[in-house]
Structures are given as structure tokens and as C-alpha cells.
Design a protein around this motif. Sequence first.
Motif, PDB file in Angstrom:
ATOM      1  N   PRO A   1      24.557  80.313 -31.270  1.00  0.00           N
ATOM      2  CA  PRO A   1      23.438  81.041 -31.602  1.00  0.00           C
ATOM      3  C   PRO A   1      22.065  80.561 -30.907  1.00  0.00           C
ATOM      4  N   LEU A   2      21.121  81.187 -30.926  1.00  0.00           N
ATOM      5  CA  LEU A   2      19.757  80.773 -30.592  1.00  0.00           C
ATOM      6  C   LEU A   2      19.193  80.084 -31.709  1.00  0.00           C
ATOM      7  N   VAL A   3      18.483  78.913 -31.509  1.00  0.00           N
ATOM      8  CA  VAL A   3      17.878  78.238 -32.645  1.00  0.00           C
ATOM      9  C   VAL A   3      16.394  77.893 -32.409  1.00  0.00           C
ATOM     10  N   HIS A   4      15.499  78.352 -32.979  1.00  0.00           N
ATOM     11  CA  HIS A   4      13.988  78.189 -32.814  1.00  0.00           C
ATOM     12  C   HIS A   4      13.404  77.276 -34.049  1.00  0.00           C
ATOM     13  N   ILE A   5      12.869  76.296 -33.616  1.00  0.00           N
ATOM     14  CA  ILE A   5      12.117  75.330 -34.440  1.00  0.00           C
ATOM     15  C   ILE A   5      10.627  75.866 -34.264  1.00  0.00           C
ATOM     16  N   ASP A   6      10.212  76.413 -35.414  1.00  0.00           N
ATOM     17  CA  ASP A   6       8.852  77.171 -35.436  1.00  0.00           C
ATOM     18  C   ASP A   6       7.869  76.313 -36.046  1.00  0.00           C
ATOM     19  N   THR A   7       6.808  75.827 -35.066  1.00  0.00           N
ATOM     20  CA  THR A   7       5.837  75.007 -35.679  1.00  0.00           C
ATOM     21  C   THR A   7       4.785  75.835 -36.694  1.00  0.00           C
TER      22      THR A   7
ATOM     23  N   GLU B   1       6.665  74.080 -41.163  1.00  0.00           N
ATOM     24  CA  GLU B   1       5.782  74.075 -42.374  1.00  0.00           C
ATOM     25  C   GLU B   1       6.839  73.670 -43.568  1.00  0.00           C
ATOM     26  N   ASP B   2       7.841  74.252 -43.634  1.00  0.00           N
ATOM     27  CA  ASP B   2       8.763  74.086 -44.824  1.00  0.00           C
ATOM     28  C   ASP B   2       9.309  72.732 -44.853  1.00  0.00           C
ATOM     29  N   THR B   3       9.453  72.074 -43.793  1.00  0.00           N
ATOM     30  CA  THR B   3       9.582  70.578 -43.567  1.00  0.00           C
ATOM     31  C   THR B   3       8.516  69.783 -44.218  1.00  0.00           C
ATOM     32  N   ILE B   4       7.468  70.138 -43.945  1.00  0.00           N
ATOM     33  CA  ILE B   4       6.040  69.322 -44.329  1.00  0.00           C
ATOM     34  C   ILE B   4       6.248  69.262 -45.738  1.00  0.00           C
ATOM     35  N   LYS B   5       6.550  70.495 -46.475  1.00  0.00           N
ATOM     36  CA  LYS B   5       6.441  70.558 -47.932  1.00  0.00           C
ATOM     37  C   LYS B   5       7.406  69.682 -48.610  1.00  0.00           C
ATOM     38  N   SER B   6       8.882  70.080 -47.956  1.00  0.00           N
ATOM     39  CA  SER B   6      10.092  69.388 -48.667  1.00  0.00           C
ATOM     40  C   SER B   6      10.105  67.946 -48.351  1.00  0.00           C
ATOM     41  N   LYS B   7       9.351  67.311 -47.144  1.00  0.00           N
ATOM     42  CA  LYS B   7       9.574  66.046 -47.041  1.00  0.00           C
ATOM     43  C   LYS B   7       8.055  65.342 -47.435  1.00  0.00           C
ATOM     44  N   ASN B   8       7.213  66.028 -48.049  1.00  0.00           N
ATOM     45  CA  ASN B   8       6.057  65.366 -48.429  1.00  0.00           C
ATOM     46  C   ASN B   8       5.214  64.941 -46.966  1.00  0.00           C
ATOM     47  N   LEU B   9       5.241  65.482 -45.598  1.00  0.00           N
ATOM     48  CA  LEU B   9       4.719  64.776 -44.592  1.00  0.00           C
ATOM     49  C   LEU B   9       3.448  65.223 -44.684  1.00  0.00           C
ATOM     50  N   LYS B  10       2.763  64.634 -43.895  1.00  0.00           N
ATOM     51  CA  LYS B  10       1.209  64.757 -43.620  1.00  0.00           C
ATOM     52  C   LYS B  10       1.045  65.571 -42.353  1.00  0.00           C
TER      53      LYS B  10
ATOM     54  N   ALA C   1      -4.119  66.410 -38.700  1.00  0.00           N
ATOM     55  CA  ALA C   1      -5.487  66.703 -38.930  1.00  0.00           C
ATOM     56  C   ALA C   1      -6.257  66.624 -37.373  1.00  0.00           C
ATOM     57  N   GLY C   2      -7.385  66.774 -37.278  1.00  0.00           N
ATOM     58  CA  GLY C   2      -8.192  66.508 -36.048  1.00  0.00           C
ATOM     59  C   GLY C   2      -8.692  68.021 -35.426  1.00  0.00           C
ATOM     60  N   LYS C   3      -9.196  68.046 -34.232  1.00  0.00           N
ATOM     61  CA  LYS C   3      -9.557  69.262 -33.415  1.00  0.00           C
ATOM     62  C   LYS C   3      -8.476  70.052 -32.934  1.00  0.00           C
ATOM     63  N   PHE C   4      -7.219  69.429 -32.583  1.00  0.00           N
ATOM     64  CA  PHE C   4      -6.272  70.165 -32.144  1.00  0.00           C
ATOM     65  C   PHE C   4      -4.838  69.674 -32.849  1.00  0.00           C
ATOM     66  N   PRO C   5      -4.688  70.024 -34.334  1.00  0.00           N
ATOM     67  CA  PRO C   5      -3.501  69.429 -34.984  1.00  0.00           C
ATOM     68  C   PRO C   5      -2.322  70.216 -34.607  1.00  0.00           C
ATOM     69  N   SER C   6      -1.657  69.416 -33.494  1.00  0.00           N
ATOM     70  CA  SER C   6      -0.474  69.849 -33.099  1.00  0.00           C
ATOM     71  C   SER C   6       0.675  69.407 -33.997  1.00  0.00           C
ATOM     72  N   ARG C   7       1.742  70.191 -34.203  1.00  0.00           N
ATOM     73  CA  ARG C   7       2.840  69.863 -35.089  1.00  0.00           C
ATOM     74  C   ARG C   7       3.865  69.558 -34.127  1.00  0.00           C
ATOM     75  N   ASN C   8       3.823  69.136 -32.960  1.00  0.00           N
ATOM     76  CA  ASN C   8       4.964  69.030 -31.999  1.00  0.00           C
ATOM     77  C   ASN C   8       5.830  67.689 -32.365  1.00  0.00           C
ATOM     78  N   ALA C   9       4.980  66.809 -32.891  1.00  0.00           N
ATOM     79  CA  ALA C   9       5.811  65.443 -33.226  1.00  0.00           C
ATOM     80  C   ALA C   9       6.549  65.778 -34.521  1.00  0.00           C
ATOM     81  N   LEU C  10       6.092  66.382 -35.367  1.00  0.00           N
ATOM     82  CA  LEU C  10       6.913  66.945 -36.652  1.00  0.00           C
ATOM     83  C   LEU C  10       7.859  67.812 -36.489  1.00  0.00           C
ATOM     84  N   GLN C  11       8.302  68.333 -35.365  1.00  0.00           N
ATOM     85  CA  GLN C  11       9.264  69.319 -35.047  1.00  0.00           C
ATOM     86  C   GLN C  11      10.711  68.338 -35.257  1.00  0.00           C
ATOM     87  N   ALA C  12      10.558  67.061 -34.668  1.00  0.00           N
ATOM     88  CA  ALA C  12      11.823  66.243 -34.729  1.00  0.00           C
ATOM     89  C   ALA C  12      12.368  66.416 -36.284  1.00  0.00           C
TER      90      ALA C  12
END
Length: 302
Positions: free
Chosen positions: A59-65, A93-102, A105-116
Motif C-alpha cells: 500500500p501507499l501510506v501518507h502521514i498527513d500533518t 491531528e488524530d494523534t495529537i488528540k488521542s495522545k494529548n500532545l501539544k 505554537a508560534g508563527k510557523f507551527p510545523s507538525r513535522n516533529a509530531l509525524q513520528a
Amino acid sequence: MPQYKLDYLDQLESESIHIMREVAAQFERPALLFSGGKDSITLVQLALKAFKPGKIPFPLVHIDTGHNFPEAIAYRDKLANELGVKLIVRYVEDTIKSKNLKDPAGKFPSRNALQAYTLLDTIEEFGFDACIGGARRDEEKARAKERIFSVRDEFGAWDPKRQRPELWNLYNGKIHKGENVRVFPISNWVEIDVWNYIKREGIELPSIYFSHDREVLVHGEFLVATSPFIRIDEGDSIVTRRVRYRTVGDMTCTAAVESTADTIDDIVREINETNISERGETRIDDQVSEAAMEDRKKTGYF
């Protein structure tokens, strides 16, 4: 009888196809990480060739920020539908909610680190033992430290000192329970190789790679697309520029480059004339520190 001599693109393609087939032979549940970007699009083309006339066997898998360029998402869905390949999408987004992640914030709030977190959960959910990705060694320093078969431990972590030798095109995919391997079939390619291959193969790309007018925020040397995901402050310079993208990722940290290149030939000429890597010119999150990418990879980032 005259001998047929492979050109350099044929040689790169042959090596990558060999790697793809090794993945299919050595692993039980591989997946191809797909973002709708040029490198993962190239991987799909290589996989099609590797297993022709059969279908791509994973399959193709996309981790969508959730911060993606609409053009890339539209292309992702269109390609998967046309090829009849299974597409698995999991959302940060779902991971942030399910794991209570933060949420950053900031001007450019990249979610790249949370993709892991989302990637590791997806690997566990489907039992993937190998994830194929489009990383190239010219992208960033940490990429050059990895083997083509890059082993991750049971926690998804990467240890640059725990790399296996890869001699004579032999790849060791043996892993212990819970471990997985990240596989990089185009590890020996550079950016211009990808573009020359796309040109040769006549591969369609998202329109974002070609010159177009876009509203951007001027942030130092970076041109960041305006979107609901970044913070616009009073005094920010918002302009419309003729731009294109060299790489596609999280909209909050992926900058455009000014360009009039609207054909692949134009892009090839443009890349040949620059001495700045695509990540160095376009990725704000890589400017955090010299080891920004390596730090993320050690915690499970692709």
C-alpha cells in the motif's frame, strides 16, 4: 555484437528496482510512504516498473500533518485511484488528540516533529516491517549517514552508529520482533537525477512544482505561502510573487522559490545553475539547529 551501454539514469533505475524487489522478497508487510511529492512519485514509478505486469504489492501510506498543500493532496488521491493501489492515510491531528500532545505554537507551527508519533502508531497498527521512502543523500547531512536498509529499533528510534554494511548490492533485512526497516531506493540519486528521470519517463506532477502566482509572507530569505496555519502579524510583508516549490511538505515550514520555470526543461536548467540544496533553500524547520533532522530521526521521524 555491440554491447548496450546503460546511461546513468538506467543505472540508477536498475539499482532502485533491485532494491524494490528485495523489499518484496525479504519483508512480509512493506509499505511505501507517499506524500504526493516528486520523490515519492518517482518511487511509485519505479515500483510500477519493478513489478510490471503485476500491481504494486504494497500500500501507499501518507502521514498527513493537516498542513498540506491542496495540490499535493489532490494529486495523491488521483494517483492512488488511477493505479488501483490501496492508500492508507493517518492524521497527525488524530494523534495529537488521542495522545494529548501539544500542537506546536508560534508563527510557523510545523507538525513535522509530531509525524513520528503518527508514523510509529501506523506501523504498529498494520504491522509494517519495512517502510519505503524517497529520502536522498544530497538532501541533508543526516540522510547521508543512513544505509539503504536503515534499521529502527522496537521504539522506532534510529541509531546512526548501528548501521549495517551494504556490500555488492546485498541488503540485510533481518530484524527482531518489533523492529522495522526504513528503505531508501533512491538514496544514491540527487535532485537533478529525479528531475531528469521525471522528464524521461513523462511523469505527471502536481502543478505546485511549476511557476505560478501565489500570495506569500516574506520572512527573511523565505517566501511562505499564506494559509490558515501560520500567524500573520501586524507589519508582516504579504506580497504576490511568481514562485514554484522545489519540495512539498508542511505548508508552515516549506518555502517557495521565485521562479519563472514552467516546464521541466526550465526546472532542470534552474537547478543546474543553483548551488543551494532544496532543503537549505526551502525548509524553515531545518534551520533550528545543525542537527535538526538527525534529532527528529532518532525519535522515529522518517
